[in-house]
Design a protein around this motif. Structure first.
Motif, PDB file in Angstrom:
ATOM      1  N   UNK A 214     -11.394  16.858  -2.328  1.00 39.28           N
ATOM      2  CA  UNK A 214     -12.101  18.042  -1.851  1.00 39.28           C
ATOM      3  C   UNK A 214     -11.660  19.293  -2.614  1.00 39.28           C
ATOM      4  N   UNK A 215     -10.402  19.360  -3.001  1.00 38.11           N
ATOM      5  CA  UNK A 215      -9.922  20.551  -3.699  1.00 38.11           C
ATOM      6  C   UNK A 215     -10.162  20.404  -5.193  1.00 38.11           C
ATOM      7  N   UNK A 216      -9.946  21.488  -5.936  1.00 38.05           N
ATOM      8  CA  UNK A 216     -10.200  21.442  -7.365  1.00 38.05           C
ATOM      9  C   UNK A 216      -9.111  20.675  -8.113  1.00 38.05           C
ATOM     10  N   UNK A 217      -8.013  20.469  -7.489  1.00 33.86           N
ATOM     11  CA  UNK A 217      -6.905  19.804  -8.176  1.00 33.86           C
ATOM     12  C   UNK A 217      -7.017  18.280  -8.107  1.00 33.86           C
ATOM     13  N   UNK A 218      -8.045  17.797  -7.438  1.00 30.08           N
ATOM     14  CA  UNK A 218      -8.255  16.353  -7.387  1.00 30.08           C
ATOM     15  C   UNK A 218      -7.355  15.703  -6.363  1.00 30.08           C
ATOM     16  N   UNK A 219      -7.334  14.367  -6.349  1.00 30.94           N
ATOM     17  CA  UNK A 219      -6.576  13.669  -5.315  1.00 30.94           C
ATOM     18  C   UNK A 219      -5.074  13.959  -5.437  1.00 30.94           C
ATOM     19  N   UNK A 220      -4.452  14.048  -4.300  1.00 27.90           N
ATOM     20  CA  UNK A 220      -3.018  14.289  -4.258  1.00 27.90           C
ATOM     21  C   UNK A 220      -2.289  13.097  -4.882  1.00 27.90           C
ATOM     22  N   UNK A 221      -1.324  13.344  -5.776  1.00 28.85           N
ATOM     23  CA  UNK A 221      -0.613  12.210  -6.356  1.00 28.85           C
ATOM     24  C   UNK A 221       0.135  11.442  -5.268  1.00 28.85           C
ATOM     25  N   UNK A 222       0.038  10.125  -5.336  1.00 31.98           N
ATOM     26  CA  UNK A 222       0.690   9.250  -4.383  1.00 31.98           C
ATOM     27  C   UNK A 222       2.208   9.358  -4.574  1.00 31.98           C
ATOM     28  N   UNK A 223       2.926   9.405  -3.471  1.00 35.94           N
ATOM     29  CA  UNK A 223       4.387   9.434  -3.581  1.00 35.94           C
ATOM     30  C   UNK A 223       4.872   8.093  -4.135  1.00 35.94           C
ATOM     31  N   UNK A 224       5.860   8.129  -5.000  1.00 35.46           N
ATOM     32  CA  UNK A 224       6.382   6.890  -5.571  1.00 35.46           C
ATOM     33  C   UNK A 224       6.984   6.040  -4.454  1.00 35.46           C
ATOM     34  N   UNK A 225       6.786   4.718  -4.571  1.00 34.07           N
ATOM     35  CA  UNK A 225       7.333   3.813  -3.559  1.00 34.07           C
ATOM     36  C   UNK A 225       8.840   3.698  -3.747  1.00 34.07           C
ATOM     37  N   UNK A 226       9.543   3.500  -2.647  1.00 35.10           N
ATOM     38  CA  UNK A 226      10.994   3.283  -2.708  1.00 35.10           C
ATOM     39  C   UNK A 226      11.221   1.800  -2.997  1.00 35.10           C
ATOM     40  N   UNK A 227      11.225   1.474  -4.270  1.00 36.76           N
ATOM     41  CA  UNK A 227      11.250   0.065  -4.671  1.00 36.76           C
ATOM     42  C   UNK A 227      12.489  -0.686  -4.170  1.00 36.76           C
ATOM     43  N   UNK A 228      13.702  -0.131  -4.350  1.00 40.09           N
ATOM     44  CA  UNK A 228      14.871  -0.887  -3.872  1.00 40.09           C
ATOM     45  C   UNK A 228      14.782  -1.218  -2.378  1.00 40.09           C
ATOM     46  N   UNK A 229      14.284  -0.246  -1.575  1.00 41.33           N
ATOM     47  CA  UNK A 229      14.161  -0.501  -0.135  1.00 41.33           C
ATOM     48  C   UNK A 229      13.122  -1.578   0.135  1.00 41.33           C
ATOM     49  N   UNK A 230      11.983  -1.501  -0.555  1.00 39.77           N
ATOM     50  CA  UNK A 230      10.938  -2.509  -0.346  1.00 39.77           C
ATOM     51  C   UNK A 230      11.433  -3.901  -0.727  1.00 39.77           C
ATOM     52  N   UNK A 231      12.138  -3.987  -1.851  1.00 38.37           N
ATOM     53  CA  UNK A 231      12.637  -5.291  -2.293  1.00 38.37           C
ATOM     54  C   UNK A 231      13.649  -5.831  -1.282  1.00 38.37           C
ATOM     55  N   UNK A 232      14.491  -4.947  -0.769  1.00 38.85           N
ATOM     56  CA  UNK A 232      15.481  -5.354   0.228  1.00 38.85           C
ATOM     57  C   UNK A 232      14.777  -5.905   1.473  1.00 38.85           C
ATOM     58  N   UNK A 233      13.760  -5.151   1.936  1.00 36.02           N
ATOM     59  CA  UNK A 233      13.019  -5.588   3.126  1.00 36.02           C
ATOM     60  C   UNK A 233      12.281  -6.907   2.872  1.00 36.02           C
ATOM     61  N   UNK A 234      11.697  -7.032   1.688  1.00 30.17           N
ATOM     62  CA  UNK A 234      10.990  -8.278   1.362  1.00 30.17           C
ATOM     63  C   UNK A 234      11.957  -9.447   1.370  1.00 30.17           C
ATOM     64  N   UNK A 235      13.154  -9.221   0.831  1.00 29.29           N
ATOM     65  CA  UNK A 235      14.139 -10.304   0.756  1.00 29.29           C
ATOM     66  C   UNK A 235      14.618 -10.750   2.134  1.00 29.29           C
ATOM     67  N   UNK A 236      14.528  -9.838   3.116  1.00 27.78           N
ATOM     68  CA  UNK A 236      14.873 -10.298   4.461  1.00 27.78           C
ATOM     69  C   UNK A 236      13.619 -10.724   5.223  1.00 27.78           C
ATOM     70  N   UNK A 237      12.529 -10.968   4.471  1.00 29.05           N
ATOM     71  CA  UNK A 237      11.332 -11.556   5.087  1.00 29.05           C
ATOM     72  C   UNK A 237      10.403 -10.571   5.777  1.00 29.05           C
ATOM     73  N   UNK A 238      10.500  -9.307   5.456  1.00 28.97           N
ATOM     74  CA  UNK A 238       9.634  -8.305   6.093  1.00 28.97           C
ATOM     75  C   UNK A 238       8.208  -8.399   5.568  1.00 28.97           C
ATOM     76  N   UNK A 239       7.261  -8.741   6.449  1.00 28.63           N
ATOM     77  CA  UNK A 239       5.892  -8.981   5.976  1.00 28.63           C
ATOM     78  C   UNK A 239       5.225  -7.731   5.401  1.00 28.63           C
ATOM     79  N   UNK A 240       5.548  -6.556   5.981  1.00 31.32           N
ATOM     80  CA  UNK A 240       4.899  -5.356   5.470  1.00 31.32           C
ATOM     81  C   UNK A 240       5.378  -4.997   4.072  1.00 31.32           C
ATOM     82  N   UNK A 241       6.660  -5.210   3.838  1.00 33.22           N
ATOM     83  CA  UNK A 241       7.201  -4.938   2.501  1.00 33.22           C
ATOM     84  C   UNK A 241       6.595  -5.902   1.475  1.00 33.22           C
ATOM     85  N   UNK A 242       6.449  -7.169   1.886  1.00 30.52           N
ATOM     86  CA  UNK A 242       5.824  -8.158   0.997  1.00 30.52           C
ATOM     87  C   UNK A 242       4.402  -7.716   0.640  1.00 30.52           C
TER      88      UNK A 242
END
Lengths: 323, 323
Positions: A1-29
Motif C-alpha cells: 500500500x505504501x510507496x516503499x513496497x512490501x515490508x522486508x521480512x524479518x530474518x528467521x532465527x535459524x539456530x533456534x529453528x534448527x534446535x526446535x526441529x531437532x527436538x521434533x517441533x512440527x512448526x519449526x520443521x
C-alpha cells in the motif's frame, strides 16, 4: 500500500529453528521447509547448521511414484500406518513437480492423511518444485535434511510422476516404489522404458480389481528380462483397506539391507551429494548469467540467435567467457 | 573383439547431410537427429550450419502432452492427416522423457503412425532424452531445427507427460495442446495445478465416452477462473475415428495468429533461444566439473558432504572456485 513496497521480512532465527526441529517441533520443521521451498536467503545457513549436526544413521528415504489414479496418497497413508505400528517416526514429503506456479498444491489429496495429522511422530509436508531446471534436485535434498534432523526413521517422498519425475525421485531416494494399478490403460506399456530401471519395489495396488493378476504377470515377465543383483519384488496391496502395507515395509527393509551389504547405499548417497552440490553450483551460475550486462548477457545473445546472427553454441561460448 | 576396443566411428559429412536434409531427404534428417540424440561431437557443427541457413519463417511448433491412455499417438496421427489435407509438410518428434536409458523407446506406439510412414512430406522420429538435468532442453531444440530445415511447416512434439514434461514441452513449443480423456480417474485434478498455465488448446479425446461432457465442463470452469488474453479453447475429438482433427488445427491456427499479433510469439522464441544457450553453457560447465582433479573435484566433495566434513554450499563454492 505504501510507496516503499512490501515490508522486508524479518530474518528467521535459524539456530533456534534448527534446535526446535531437532527436538521434533512440527512448526519449526514446517517453517524450515517453507524457507527452503521459497529459496529464502537463510537456506544456506539452514543447510550448514543441519549438516553440522547430522545424525550418524540417516533416515531410510523412500520414493513413491506412479501415474494419477493408482492410489499414491492412499498407499502413502497405509505405509505411514505400517511404520507407525513398528514405532518408527515418519516424514512424508509430497512433491508436486507439475506445479512450478502454485505452491502447496494437491493439499486436497492430503485429506487421506488426516488420520496421521495429529500424530506427533508423523511429519507431513507438500512441496511444489518451482522452476524447471533442477527444481526438484535443488530443494528436495534440503527438505529431506530437515525431516532427517527431526528424527524421522523413514521419509516417504511421494510424487505424481510419469516420466522425468520418476528418474529424479529415484536419484533422491534409497529405495524407490513404483506404484501401479490394474486397468490403467497403457500405463505400464508407456512407463515400461523408464520404470524398470528405477523401481526397487513394485506395488500393484487395487489388487482386488480385474486385471490385477495380469499386471503382476506382465511385471514379472519384464523383471525376468533384466539382470540385476536385486530382483525387484512385486507386492500386491489394497491400500484403501490397508491391506499389504506390512508386506511393502518388509520388502523395503530387505532392499535397504541389500543396498547396505552391497555398498550400493553408500554409492547412492555419494551420487546424491554430488547431484546436490552440482545443483547448487549450477543455480549460482544461472544467477550469474542473468546478472550480466551488455551484449553478452543472455537476453542479447538470445536475440542474436533468433535473428540468425549467431548460433547457440557460439552464444554459449560468449556467455561463459563473460561470466 | 580386439584389444584396441571399438573402431572409432568415421566423422559424419555434416555439410552434405545438412544439404540433403534441406532438400527433404528423410535419411539425412534421421541421421542428423540420431547424431543429436547421441550427443555426437558433430552436433555443434550441425547446429551452426542449420542456423546459418535457417528459413525466414520457421515452422509452427506444437507440443502435445497428456497422461498415458488419453490417446496421444492416435491424436498425433489424426493431426498429421488434417495438416496433410491442407498440403502442409509435417514433422513429428515423439520425445520420451521417461527413458534416459533406452534410446528409441515407444516405437511400438508408432504403429498408429504407419499410415504416414511412406508419405515423403511427413517426418516421424522418436527421441529419448538422456540424463536428467536439462536433457530435453538440450536436444529437442536441435532436433526441431533439423525438421525445420527439412521444410516442415508444422512440427508436433509428442510427449508422455504428467508433471515436469508438460512444463518443458510448453517452453519448447509455440502452442501446447493438453490432451485429456473422460474417465481418467483423478487425472484432471492431479494435473490441475500445472496444466492450466501450460495449455494453449485443450483437447478432450474419446468424446463419445461417458463423462466427456463433465470433463469439458470441469475444464471450462477452470479456464473461467484464469484471466489471460488468450482464452484457451476446448476441442472435443474422437481421434480413433479421425473426428475433430480439423477443429484442432483451426484452434492452433487461431492461437498462432493471436501469438504473432500480441508479440507473444517473438517473446516465446526469444525465451526458447535463451533456454537453449543456457542449456548448452550448463552442459559445458558440468563437463568441466567432472574433469577436475584432486580434492575439489565433484566426487571428493560429495564424499566430504556424506562424511559430514562440509556442507553442500561450501562444497559448491569450492567446485566453482576450482573451475
Amino acid at each position: 500500500m505504501s510507496e516503499t513496497g512490501p515490508r522486508p521480512r524479518a530474518a528467521a532465527d535459524v539456530p533456534a529453528l534448527v534446535r526446535q526441529a531437532r527436538s521434533g517441533g512440527p512448526r519449526a520443521v514446517a517453517r524450515l521447509i517453507s524457507l527452503i521451498e521459497n529459496a529464502a536467503p537463510e537456506v544456506r545457513q539452514i543447510t550448514a547448521e543441519l549438516c553440522a549436526a547430522r545424525r550418524s544413521e540417516p533416515a531410510h528415504v523412500i520414493g513413491l511414484t506412479g501415474s494419477p489414479g493408482v492410489g499414491k496418497s492412499t498407499t502413502t497413508a497405509m505405509l505411514v500406518a505400517a511404520y507407525r505400528k513398528l514405532g518408527r517416526r515418519v516424514g512424508v514429503l509430497a512433491v508436486d513437480p507439475s506445479s512450478p506456479f502454485t505452491g502447496g498444491a494437491l493439499l486436497g489429496d492430503r485429506v487421506r492423511m488426516q488420520d496421521h495429522a495429529t500424530d506427533p511422530e508423523v511429519f507431513i509436508r507438500s512441496m511444489a518444485s518451482r522452476g524447471h531446471l533442477g527444481g526438484l534436485a535443488w530443494a528436495t535434498p534440503q527438505a529431506l535434511r530437515v525431516l532427517d534432523a527431526a528424527g524421522c526413521d523413514v521419509i516417504l517422498i511421494e510424487t505424481v510422476g510419469v516420466g522425468q519425475a520418476e528418474v529424479d525421485i529415484a536419484s533422491l531416494a534409497d529405495s524407490t516404489i513404483v506404484l501401479l494399478a490394474p486397468g490403467m490403460g497403457d500405463g505400464i506399456q508407456a512407463a515400461k522404458a523408464g520404470i524398470l530401471e528405477v523401481a526397487d519395489v513394485f506395488v500393484v495396488n487395487k489388487a482386488d480389481r480385474e486385471g490385477a493378476q495380469a499386471t503382476v504377470r506382465e511385471l514379472r515377465n519384464m523383471i525376468a528380462m533384466v539382470r540385476r543383483p536385486w530382483k525387484t519384488p512385486i507386492v500386491s496391496t489394497i491400500a484403501a483397506r490397508g491391506e499389504g502395507g506390512e508386506d511393502v515395509v518388509d520388502a523395503l527393509a530387505k532392499h535397504l539391507d541389500h543396498m547396505a551389504a552391497s555398498g550400493e547405499l553408500e554409492r547412492r548417497r555419494l551420487a546424491r551429494a554430488g547431484d546436490e552440490i552440482e545443483a547448487i553450483a549450477l543455480t549460482a551460475l544461472r544467477a550469474g548469467f542473468t546478472g550480466l550486462r551488455g551484449g553478452d548477457r543472455l537476453e542479447s545473445l538470445a536475440a542474436e540467435v533468433v535473428a540468425g546472427d549467431t548460433d547457440p553454441y557460439s552464444a554459449a561460448d560468449r556467455l561463459l567467457a563473460a561470466l
